[in-house]
Write an enzyme that holds these catalytic residues in place. Sequence first.
Site, PDB file in Angstrom:
ATOM      1  N   GLY A  52     -40.920 -86.744  39.974  1.00  0.00           N
ATOM      2  CA  GLY A  52     -41.990 -87.690  40.262  1.00  0.00           C
ATOM      3  C   GLY A  52     -43.229 -86.981  40.746  1.00  0.00           C
ATOM      4  O   GLY A  52     -43.458 -85.803  40.450  1.00  0.00           O
ATOM      5  N   SER A  53     -44.024 -87.684  41.526  1.00  0.00           N
ATOM      6  CA  SER A  53     -45.311 -87.151  41.960  1.00  0.00           C
ATOM      7  C   SER A  53     -45.151 -86.079  43.030  1.00  0.00           C
ATOM      8  O   SER A  53     -44.153 -86.027  43.753  1.00  0.00           O
ATOM      9  CB  SER A  53     -46.176 -88.282  42.513  1.00  0.00           C
TER      10      SER A  53
ATOM     11  N   VAL B  94     -44.893 -87.644  46.706  1.00  0.00           N
ATOM     12  CA  VAL B  94     -43.567 -88.145  47.069  1.00  0.00           C
ATOM     13  C   VAL B  94     -42.579 -86.984  47.171  1.00  0.00           C
ATOM     14  O   VAL B  94     -41.709 -86.969  48.053  1.00  0.00           O
ATOM     15  CB  VAL B  94     -43.080 -89.192  46.050  1.00  0.00           C
ATOM     16  N   GLY B  95     -42.709 -86.006  46.289  1.00  0.00           N
ATOM     17  CA  GLY B  95     -41.825 -84.839  46.350  1.00  0.00           C
ATOM     18  C   GLY B  95     -41.939 -84.108  47.672  1.00  0.00           C
ATOM     19  O   GLY B  95     -40.938 -83.614  48.211  1.00  0.00           O
TER      20      GLY B  95
ATOM     21  N   GLU C 244     -38.856 -81.709  40.771  1.00  0.00           N
ATOM     22  CA  GLU C 244     -39.608 -81.517  39.525  1.00  0.00           C
ATOM     23  C   GLU C 244     -40.791 -82.464  39.604  1.00  0.00           C
ATOM     24  O   GLU C 244     -40.642 -83.672  39.463  1.00  0.00           O
ATOM     25  CB  GLU C 244     -38.710 -81.804  38.332  1.00  0.00           C
TER      26      GLU C 244
ATOM     27  N   CYS D 189     -45.481 -84.953  32.839  1.00  0.00           N
ATOM     28  CA  CYS D 189     -45.758 -83.967  33.891  1.00  0.00           C
ATOM     29  C   CYS D 189     -46.312 -82.685  33.287  1.00  0.00           C
ATOM     30  O   CYS D 189     -46.993 -81.914  33.965  1.00  0.00           O
ATOM     31  CB  CYS D 189     -44.506 -83.690  34.718  1.00  0.00           C
TER      32      CYS D 189
END
Length: 492
Positions: free
Chosen positions: A199-200, A203-204, A221, A255
């Site tokens: 994800g973003s 958030v990661g 990732e 991504c």
Amino acid sequence: MVARVELDGPETFLAAARRAKHAQREWSRVPAPVRGRVVAGFGRLVESNKQALAGLVTREIGKPYTEALGEVQEIIDTCDYFVGEGRRLYGQTVPSEMPDKQLFTFRAPVGVAAVVTAGNFPVAVPSWYLAPALVCGNAVVWKPAEYAAATARALAELAWRAGVPEGVLNLVYAEGQPTYEGLRAALEDGSVDKVGFTGSSDVGRDIGELCGRYLQTPCLELGGKNPMVVAADAELDLAVEGALFSGWGTGGQRCTSLGNLIVHRDVHDEFVSRLDAMLREATIGNPTQEVLYGPMLDRKFADRFESFLGEIRPHHRVLGSEATGRITDSNPRKGFRGDHSTGLYYHPVLVDGLRTEDTLFQRETFGPMVGVTTFDTLEEAIELGNMPGYGLSAAVYTTDPGTAFRFREGIGAGMVSANNSTSGAEAHLPFGGNGKSGNGSRLSGMWVIDQFTRWQSLNWDFSGKLQKAQMDVGAVEPQLDYRLPTELRGHR
């Protein structure tokens, strides 16, 4: 509407993790080659349902059908690869420093993997987690993107029908905050042993911080601002083709989508002119037909993309279409295919004249927009490529092998292409990034096995007595005062 699902709260996530913890004990006792056969069956079932699953991906998220077919093929390739890993979870036999003693190393499953995935690749990316996690003997709690709920259920059904036991793969539908709270509770409870997140970057970062509190290292990732360098000696038609696919394919919602074009000053005008012409001729619209891209994945991505359109400045030259923004009757796109009112369709945007301080240069836009800047030396191009701080994918177009290798050496991306697009990962290569794009973990190929196993050593002493390492070791002392005699010495 494709599907209606009930979104769960944190307690459901925790319950699923506990159920997985119980089921994992038996699953880990299944011989690894047999677990590999289950993954093989999963791949064959996906292959038998390839067109149906791809059609569902297109229907639910608007990915062009040809790309959706490629995404489903990636699941098949991934499963084909990990069938063999069931017979290759190798350890090592290591010599001991003492007699009558043997040393061994083994790969052991981590336990329960909590996997949270994005919806831009709603079936391929989950398979990167599910196949190796299951082969290695882990159970999984999978939280897919809520806007790709139907494809998640379809993929889970195929896994269950392949023989994944009850409780070993658990599907949980939830929004972001309840998922975070459920994950926190499961980590506190000891029910989750590994976290995988796609994800973003923002958030990661939160996921990484949460896992760190419990001494866990997640597999992250994340996003990318992937540069493509076009050298003065590049084959421009090839570079334009690569830029078009990686910049606007899937509406720029990968991504690995191209973020910044870094073009040598000597070929800038010609390259931009060719790319602008090709982009204006590209067909956008109904994803069931032959189009470059379809609608935005979800309203939240459309809203975010519109905010980036607001970052276009007077020093930018906007190319690629007759207009910017959402495609409507009052804001049409030439050659649009289908009915634009059926989705969130946006004009492609090529922004020339980027400066390093621009938001459009620094941030991932996650939409059909690519920026262009120029360079004079390769060192400058590498610096521009690294400057935004992401490190997922990068590409260079050149006919000089030296340029390609020097670019590879200097760029911070985890994945580098020479004369190819920034998008397009093969199932047996390591996938992942550095910096804002990830924490160095890798998906795909043999490298992902390290995410879902832990090393365990065994020392087996059959001497019949206690032998203490470093203390009961036989010593051979060299004669350090020995010097070669005259007859064995060379002449001065």
